[in-house]
Design an enzyme around this catalytic site. Structure first.
Site, PDB file in Angstrom:
ATOM      1  N   LYS A   1       0.865  -1.183   0.000  1.00  0.00           N
ATOM      2  CA  LYS A   1       0.000   0.000   0.000  1.00  0.00           C
ATOM      3  C   LYS A   1       0.903   1.235   0.000  1.00  0.00           C
ATOM      4  CE  LYS A   1      -3.929   2.186   2.287  1.00  0.00           C
ATOM      5  NZ  LYS A   1      -3.350   3.543   2.301  1.00  0.00           N
TER       6      LYS A   1
ATOM      7  N   GLU B   1      -0.108   5.480  -7.908  1.00  0.00           N
ATOM      8  CA  GLU B   1       0.233   6.400  -6.830  1.00  0.00           C
ATOM      9  C   GLU B   1       1.472   7.199  -7.229  1.00  0.00           C
ATOM     10  OE1 GLU B   1      -1.447   6.657  -2.690  1.00  0.00           O
ATOM     11  OE2 GLU B   1      -2.008   5.623  -4.535  1.00  0.00           O
TER      12      GLU B   1
ATOM     13  N   ARG C   1      -7.470  12.086  -7.685  1.00  0.00           N
ATOM     14  CA  ARG C   1      -8.689  11.482  -7.139  1.00  0.00           C
ATOM     15  C   ARG C   1      -9.774  12.532  -6.916  1.00  0.00           C
ATOM     16  NH1 ARG C   1      -9.794   7.071  -3.828  1.00  0.00           N
ATOM     17  NH2 ARG C   1      -7.634   6.743  -3.229  1.00  0.00           N
TER      18      ARG C   1
ATOM     19  N   CYS D   1       3.938  37.804  21.434  1.00  0.00           N
ATOM     20  CA  CYS D   1       3.667  39.215  21.749  1.00  0.00           C
ATOM     21  C   CYS D   1       3.679  39.527  23.243  1.00  0.00           C
ATOM     22  CB  CYS D   1       2.340  39.651  21.144  1.00  0.00           C
ATOM     23  SG  CYS D   1       0.897  38.824  21.879  1.00  0.00           S
TER      24      CYS D   1
END
Length: 678
Positions: A112, A170, A133, A404
């Site tokens: 994957k 991919e 996609r 600050c």
């Protein structure tokens, strides 16, 4: 040999050498010889523009031209995969497929990849279009950027490929390139990419293909779609794809049993860390395309595929100190600086501690040994303290803003401390500007976080209204901004003046006012003046507006600085009222009706259906309840919504029936959406 034949010969040779170098890692000529052939081709194409070809190897480098990405409808929707995290859940997947098919089947195991999903369309062996996609139904056309990836074939090898087909894969950023990019960004004091996937995604969205080419992206492919594919077997199709020039991982295996599947998973759990790119699990697919069709899909996921996700990796390292970061809403986040440690393929130096409560729960000291992991292998976090250095004083959460110096405040019932100095706290000012220009807000393309920081440092902007006073002459003198970039920025700023009121309201960055709340407020009060005059009681009467949001809105408009800001933005021409055509009802046929939307639609987008419901007097809701009038269903509606609707006796109507109900036609013939795939 004619000039045209010479050009075609050089193109063929260069395509072949690209394939050997970037896919096979087996070059047969030197870099110098390759460059000489490329220069020869460039010279011939320049002298003979009549023989230009968009898929010529010379077009891979890209140009300096920028362009907006065009939205493209996917021929086959790109669905996502369901995730599992245990072997027992995989057993459930296997048993469910066995029960539904009632016949033997093979499972293909693959890595994957942790990158950006892409779909490529080829016709007659040539790359025609590359699409992201997106939302699964439509994506961005990124063809020009994809062509810069040298491992992706522009012209296929051989001749036995289908006349037209799509291939999914991919886009990846290798670890080595990722580390180099982050080192460069760190030296320039620019924000670091969280992981290679984010870096790859950001790279694909760059408007300058020449910059994309510098990032050295890679591409691996894992699924083919079309009418005349070589085989009914997914595995065989991917082997064919490899022979045509696609980069297909060798880590792919046909399995006949769960035992073989588990062997594959166990092997790659450790071995994947040796790979040059990021992975986060294993994908299992039913091998037969016929069987895939029989199993079908749910609204979001194919039933014939599933992803097994590895557990996040952990490592022990030393806490060096804690620094405190201020976000755009003033929320202060503690971040742990760590002794660098290798984790899931990257060197980790920092980890989030989320908020004061989480930080305090660990009782941290400088020199503590801490266990860290990557949640989803993205953002490192501290899991526990393995050794406490009691020789050092416990680190306390700060009381003053690190930017600050303003005393921090904490709202009762909330976890975070925040700096209330919205008007002169630099991180808040810059954060508000970054939010204002973002895509879902004003969509001022061409200005990112780096440019905002540069403009802020040069004192060209101090708040969001200053964007509308910028002049080209001021921008052209800045580093990294060329003439074309400046033109695009000025155009985007001008275009933002037509952004609708609900997005302008969201862009203002009022605390707790997200996209959905901004839209509800805009439609309820119609214009900014009415909203600014309202009370907490009136606000709380609006659907989805609670007391906390109401108080935040009233406080925002009570501040004289915010009042002056809105007046300035009005003068610059921003939209502070709902356009008449969006408020005038087309009919009252849906008056009093509450409608839930679910599924994949072909005639209109989900947002368009939400709009149509409002225009005909109805109310759109996200979940099924007893108050729901009916469920508007597209293709593959969510099973849980369907089940609940049936249990409550709620009517379900199709897309076509709904359009007939409101007197709208279906319009043009819809794009085909059969054969869904992630």
């Amino acid at each position: 040999m004619s000039v045209q034949e010479e050009i075609e010969t050089l193109r063929t040779e260069l395509h072949e050498h690209n394939y050997r170098y970037y896919v096979l890692s087996n070059p047969i000529i030197s870099d110098m010889e390759f460059d000489q052939k490329m220069k020869a081709l460039e010279a011939l194409e320049l002298a003979h523009p009549e023989y230009d070809d968009p898929n010529s190897p010379t077009h891979r480098v890209g140009s300096d031209l920028t362009k907006e990405f065009v939205k493209v409808a996917h021929r086959y929707p790109m669905l996502s995969l369901g995730n599992t995290y245990s072997e027992s859940e995989l057993s459930d997947f296997f048993d469910r497929a066995s029960r539904l098919l009632n016949e033997s089947f093979e499972i293909v195991c693959e890595l994957k990849f942790d990158g950006v999903s892409i779909s490529l369309l080829y016709e007659d062996g040539k790359l025609i279009r590359a699409t992201t996609r997106g939302d699964g139904v439509t994506g961005d056309d990124v063809t020009t950027n994809i062509k810069t990836i040298r491992s992706i074939p522009l012209q296929l090898i051989g001749s036995d490929y289908p006349e037209n087909f799509e291939i999914r894969g991919e886009v990846l950023l290798p670890w080595k390139v990722f580390d180099t990019i982050n080192q460069e960004r760190e030296m320039q004091e620019e924000p670091l990419f969280a992981n290679p996937r984010n870096a790859a995604s950001g790279t694909l969205k760059l408007q300058n293909p020449k910059e994309v080419a510098k990032r050295l992206l890679d591409g691996y492919f894992y699924y083919m779609l079309g009418e005349n594919l070589p085989s009914d077997e997914h595995y065989d199709n991917m082997q064919k794809a490899k022979s045509w020039g696609f980069k297909v991982s060798d880590a792919i295996r046909k399995c006949k049993s769960l035992h073989e599947v588990f062997d594959f998973i166990h092997y790659w759990e450790k071995e994947r860390n040796k790979l040059p790119f990021a992975t986060d699990g294993i994908v299992l697919k039913i091998n037969s395309l016929r069987q895939q069709q029989l199993l079908g899909t749910t609204a979001k996921n194919p039933r014939w595929a599933v992803a097994f996700k590895y557990q996040a990796e952990q490592a022990v390292t030393t806490l060096q100190n804690i620094e405190f970061q201020v976000g755009r809403t003033g929320v202060v986040t503690p971040v742990a600086n760590l002794e660098p440690v290798l984790l899931a393929g990257t060197t980790v130096k920092r980890a989030t501690l989320h908020n004061a409560d989480v930080m305090t729960s660990f009782h941290l000291h400088v020199g503590d040994q801490v266990l860290i992991e990557k949640g989803g292998e993205i953002i490192p976090k501290i899991v526990s303290v393995t050794y406490q250095n009691n020789q050092s004083k416990e680190i306390e959460f700060i009381q003053l803003c690190p930017s600050c110096g303003t005393h921090l405040v904490r709202v009762e019932g909330e976890a975070g401390y925040y700096c209330p100095n919205e008007t002169s706290c630099a991180p808040q000012l810059k954060g508000k500007i970054e939010h204002f220009i973002s895509r879902k807000a004003m969509n001022i393309d061409g200005i990112g976080a780096e440019t905002v920081d540069l403009l802020f440092q040069k004192q060209l902007i101090n708040n969001i209204s200053d964007l509308y006073t910028l002049q080209p002459a001021q921008l052209i003198r800045l580093e990294r901004l060329g003439e074309k970039s400046v033109q695009n920025i000025m155009k985007a700023i001008e275009n933002s003046k037509s952004v609708p009121f609900e997005r302008v309201l969201f862009a203002l960055g009022i605390r707790y006012v997200g996209e959905k709340v901004a839209k509800a407020l805009a439609y309820a009060f119609k214009n900014i003046d009415a909203l600014a005059r309202t009370t907490t009681i009136d606000l709380a009467s609006v659907d989805e507006i609670g007391e906390k949001i109401a108080q935040s809105v009233v406080s925002y408009f009570a501040d004289i600085n915010n009042q002056q800001l809105v007046e300035l933005l009005k003068q610059y021409g921003l939209q502070f009222a709902i356009q008449e055509q969006t408020t005038v009802l087309k009919s009252t046929i849906l008056d009093g009706k509450t409608i839930v939307i679910s599924g994949v639609f072909v005639y209109h987008s989900r947002d368009e259906y939400k709009s149509l419901i409002a225009q005909h007097g109805g109310k759109e809701a996200s979940g099924i309840s007893a108050k729901t009038t009916f469920l508007l269903t597209g293709d593959q509606p969510g099973p849980s919504k369907v089940t609940k609707a049936k249990s409550l006796g709620i009517q379900m109507i199709t897309e076509t029936n709904f359009l007939h109900m409101i007197g709208e036609s279906e319009g043009d013939k819809p794009v085909q959406t059969q054969g869904t795939l992630f």
